[in-house]
Design a protein around this motif. Sequence first.
Motif, PDB file in Angstrom:
ATOM      1  N   GLY A  27       2.212   9.073  -6.986  1.00  0.00           N
ATOM      2  CA  GLY A  27       0.824   8.755  -6.712  1.00  0.00           C
ATOM      3  C   GLY A  27       0.515   7.269  -6.659  1.00  0.00           C
ATOM      4  N   PHE A  28       1.533   6.433  -6.895  1.00  0.00           N
ATOM      5  CA  PHE A  28       1.337   4.982  -6.887  1.00  0.00           C
ATOM      6  C   PHE A  28       2.376   4.302  -6.016  1.00  0.00           C
ATOM      7  CE2 PHE A  28      -0.474   6.425 -10.827  1.00  0.00           C
ATOM      8  CZ  PHE A  28      -1.581   5.631 -11.020  1.00  0.00           C
ATOM      9  N   ARG A  29       1.957   3.269  -5.294  1.00  0.00           N
ATOM     10  CA  ARG A  29       2.899   2.406  -4.587  1.00  0.00           C
ATOM     11  C   ARG A  29       2.588   0.977  -5.007  1.00  0.00           C
ATOM     12  NH1 ARG A  29       1.881   3.186   0.829  1.00  0.00           N
ATOM     13  NH2 ARG A  29       0.795   1.201   0.933  1.00  0.00           N
ATOM     14  N   ILE A  30       3.617   0.255  -5.435  1.00  0.00           N
ATOM     15  CA  ILE A  30       3.411  -1.071  -6.008  1.00  0.00           C
ATOM     16  C   ILE A  30       4.242  -2.108  -5.280  1.00  0.00           C
ATOM     17  CG2 ILE A  30       3.685  -2.441  -8.122  1.00  0.00           C
ATOM     18  CD1 ILE A  30       3.079   0.210  -9.631  1.00  0.00           C
ATOM     19  N   GLY A  31       3.617  -3.243  -4.991  1.00  0.00           N
ATOM     20  CA  GLY A  31       4.322  -4.349  -4.360  1.00  0.00           C
ATOM     21  C   GLY A  31       3.630  -5.646  -4.726  1.00  0.00           C
ATOM     22  N   LEU A  32       4.115  -6.733  -4.172  1.00  0.00           N
ATOM     23  CA  LEU A  32       3.514  -8.032  -4.428  1.00  0.00           C
ATOM     24  C   LEU A  32       2.516  -8.357  -3.321  1.00  0.00           C
ATOM     25  CD1 LEU A  32       6.695 -10.067  -5.445  1.00  0.00           C
ATOM     26  CD2 LEU A  32       4.949  -9.128  -6.954  1.00  0.00           C
ATOM     27  N   VAL A  33       1.421  -9.021  -3.663  1.00  0.00           N
ATOM     28  CA  VAL A  33       0.450  -9.461  -2.661  1.00  0.00           C
ATOM     29  C   VAL A  33       1.154 -10.443  -1.716  1.00  0.00           C
ATOM     30  CG1 VAL A  33      -1.736 -10.682  -2.286  1.00  0.00           C
ATOM     31  CG2 VAL A  33      -1.515  -9.075  -4.192  1.00  0.00           C
ATOM     32  N   GLU A  34       1.889 -11.396  -2.318  1.00  0.00           N
ATOM     33  CA  GLU A  34       2.714 -12.337  -1.552  1.00  0.00           C
ATOM     34  C   GLU A  34       4.086 -12.369  -2.201  1.00  0.00           C
ATOM     35  OE1 GLU A  34       1.004 -16.256  -1.103  1.00  0.00           O
ATOM     36  OE2 GLU A  34      -0.998 -15.385  -0.930  1.00  0.00           O
ATOM     37  N   GLU A  35       5.132 -12.335  -1.388  1.00  0.00           N
ATOM     38  CA  GLU A  35       6.503 -12.287  -1.908  1.00  0.00           C
ATOM     39  C   GLU A  35       6.810 -13.369  -2.931  1.00  0.00           C
ATOM     40  OE1 GLU A  35       9.009 -10.020  -1.759  1.00  0.00           O
ATOM     41  OE2 GLU A  35       7.431  -8.843  -0.821  1.00  0.00           O
ATOM     42  N   SER A  36       6.198 -14.550  -2.783  1.00  0.00           N
ATOM     43  CA  SER A  36       6.531 -15.682  -3.655  1.00  0.00           C
ATOM     44  C   SER A  36       5.752 -15.689  -4.972  1.00  0.00           C
ATOM     45  CB  SER A  36       6.269 -16.984  -2.898  1.00  0.00           C
ATOM     46  OG  SER A  36       4.899 -17.043  -2.546  1.00  0.00           O
ATOM     47  N   ASP A  37       4.806 -14.756  -5.144  1.00  0.00           N
ATOM     48  CA  ASP A  37       3.936 -14.768  -6.317  1.00  0.00           C
ATOM     49  C   ASP A  37       4.099 -13.500  -7.141  1.00  0.00           C
ATOM     50  OD1 ASP A  37       1.965 -15.004  -8.210  1.00  0.00           O
ATOM     51  OD2 ASP A  37       0.321 -15.246  -6.786  1.00  0.00           O
ATOM     52  N   LEU A  38       4.874 -13.611  -8.212  1.00  0.00           N
ATOM     53  CA  LEU A  38       5.172 -12.471  -9.073  1.00  0.00           C
ATOM     54  C   LEU A  38       3.984 -12.052  -9.933  1.00  0.00           C
ATOM     55  CD1 LEU A  38       7.757 -10.888  -9.337  1.00  0.00           C
ATOM     56  CD2 LEU A  38       8.473 -12.422 -11.144  1.00  0.00           C
ATOM     57  N   TYR A  39       2.940 -12.894  -9.989  1.00  0.00           N
ATOM     58  CA  TYR A  39       1.816 -12.636 -10.885  1.00  0.00           C
ATOM     59  C   TYR A  39       0.671 -11.859 -10.230  1.00  0.00           C
ATOM     60  CZ  TYR A  39       4.206 -15.636 -14.151  1.00  0.00           C
ATOM     61  OH  TYR A  39       5.145 -16.154 -15.006  1.00  0.00           O
ATOM     62  N   ASN A  40       0.784 -11.581  -8.941  1.00  0.00           N
ATOM     63  CA  ASN A  40      -0.253 -10.830  -8.231  1.00  0.00           C
ATOM     64  C   ASN A  40       0.352  -9.611  -7.554  1.00  0.00           C
ATOM     65  OD1 ASN A  40      -2.834 -12.332  -8.479  1.00  0.00           O
ATOM     66  ND2 ASN A  40      -1.575 -13.998  -7.692  1.00  0.00           N
ATOM     67  N   TRP A  41       0.011  -8.438  -8.081  1.00  0.00           N
ATOM     68  CA  TRP A  41       0.545  -7.187  -7.549  1.00  0.00           C
ATOM     69  C   TRP A  41      -0.518  -6.466  -6.743  1.00  0.00           C
ATOM     70  CZ3 TRP A  41       3.875  -4.215 -11.670  1.00  0.00           C
ATOM     71  CH2 TRP A  41       4.868  -5.065 -12.165  1.00  0.00           C
ATOM     72  N   GLU A  42      -0.047  -5.746  -5.743  1.00  0.00           N
ATOM     73  CA  GLU A  42      -0.911  -4.884  -4.940  1.00  0.00           C
ATOM     74  C   GLU A  42      -0.530  -3.456  -5.292  1.00  0.00           C
ATOM     75  OE1 GLU A  42      -2.403  -5.720  -0.668  1.00  0.00           O
ATOM     76  OE2 GLU A  42      -0.428  -4.785  -0.519  1.00  0.00           O
ATOM     77  N   VAL A  43      -1.522  -2.655  -5.629  1.00  0.00           N
ATOM     78  CA  VAL A  43      -1.263  -1.279  -6.036  1.00  0.00           C
ATOM     79  C   VAL A  43      -2.047  -0.341  -5.133  1.00  0.00           C
ATOM     80  CG1 VAL A  43      -1.380   0.384  -7.935  1.00  0.00           C
ATOM     81  CG2 VAL A  43      -0.967  -2.034  -8.431  1.00  0.00           C
ATOM     82  N   ALA A  44      -1.340   0.644  -4.590  1.00  0.00           N
ATOM     83  CA  ALA A  44      -1.998   1.702  -3.824  1.00  0.00           C
ATOM     84  C   ALA A  44      -1.968   2.953  -4.692  1.00  0.00           C
ATOM     85  CB  ALA A  44      -1.272   1.945  -2.510  1.00  0.00           C
ATOM     86  N   ILE A  45      -3.114   3.558  -4.876  1.00  0.00           N
ATOM     87  CA  ILE A  45      -3.215   4.774  -5.695  1.00  0.00           C
ATOM     88  C   ILE A  45      -3.653   5.908  -4.777  1.00  0.00           C
ATOM     89  CG2 ILE A  45      -4.331   5.864  -7.691  1.00  0.00           C
ATOM     90  CD1 ILE A  45      -4.963   2.956  -8.673  1.00  0.00           C
ATOM     91  N   PHE A  46      -2.904   6.991  -4.818  1.00  0.00           N
ATOM     92  CA  PHE A  46      -3.226   8.155  -3.994  1.00  0.00           C
ATOM     93  C   PHE A  46      -3.887   9.189  -4.888  1.00  0.00           C
ATOM     94  CE2 PHE A  46       0.414   5.923  -2.311  1.00  0.00           C
ATOM     95  CZ  PHE A  46       0.027   5.710  -0.999  1.00  0.00           C
TER      96      PHE A  46
END
Length: 94
Positions: A27-46
Amino acid sequence: MAHHSTPSSQKALMMELKSLQEQPVEGFRIGLVEESDLYNWEVAIFGPPNTLYEGGYFKSHIKFPIDYPYSPPTFRFLTKMWHPNIYEVRFMHK
């Protein structure tokens, strides 16, 4: 020569992200907003089946502080949604 140490939060976040990508939570897909920034994640919740949110797709961002895990991350929905524990932010503090 100046010695720049990598914050321990960076190593922890890298391990957590790798683990979540290798063994995703249903139910979740997780990635980085920008590849170079480990402190900002993008989360998709289904939206989970058999709930009011079934069929829903909700985007959010998690922003981790440099001293993570000693300070908590902030979590923000980008998709408009209604839930009793989610509040609309009308102004921002610096």
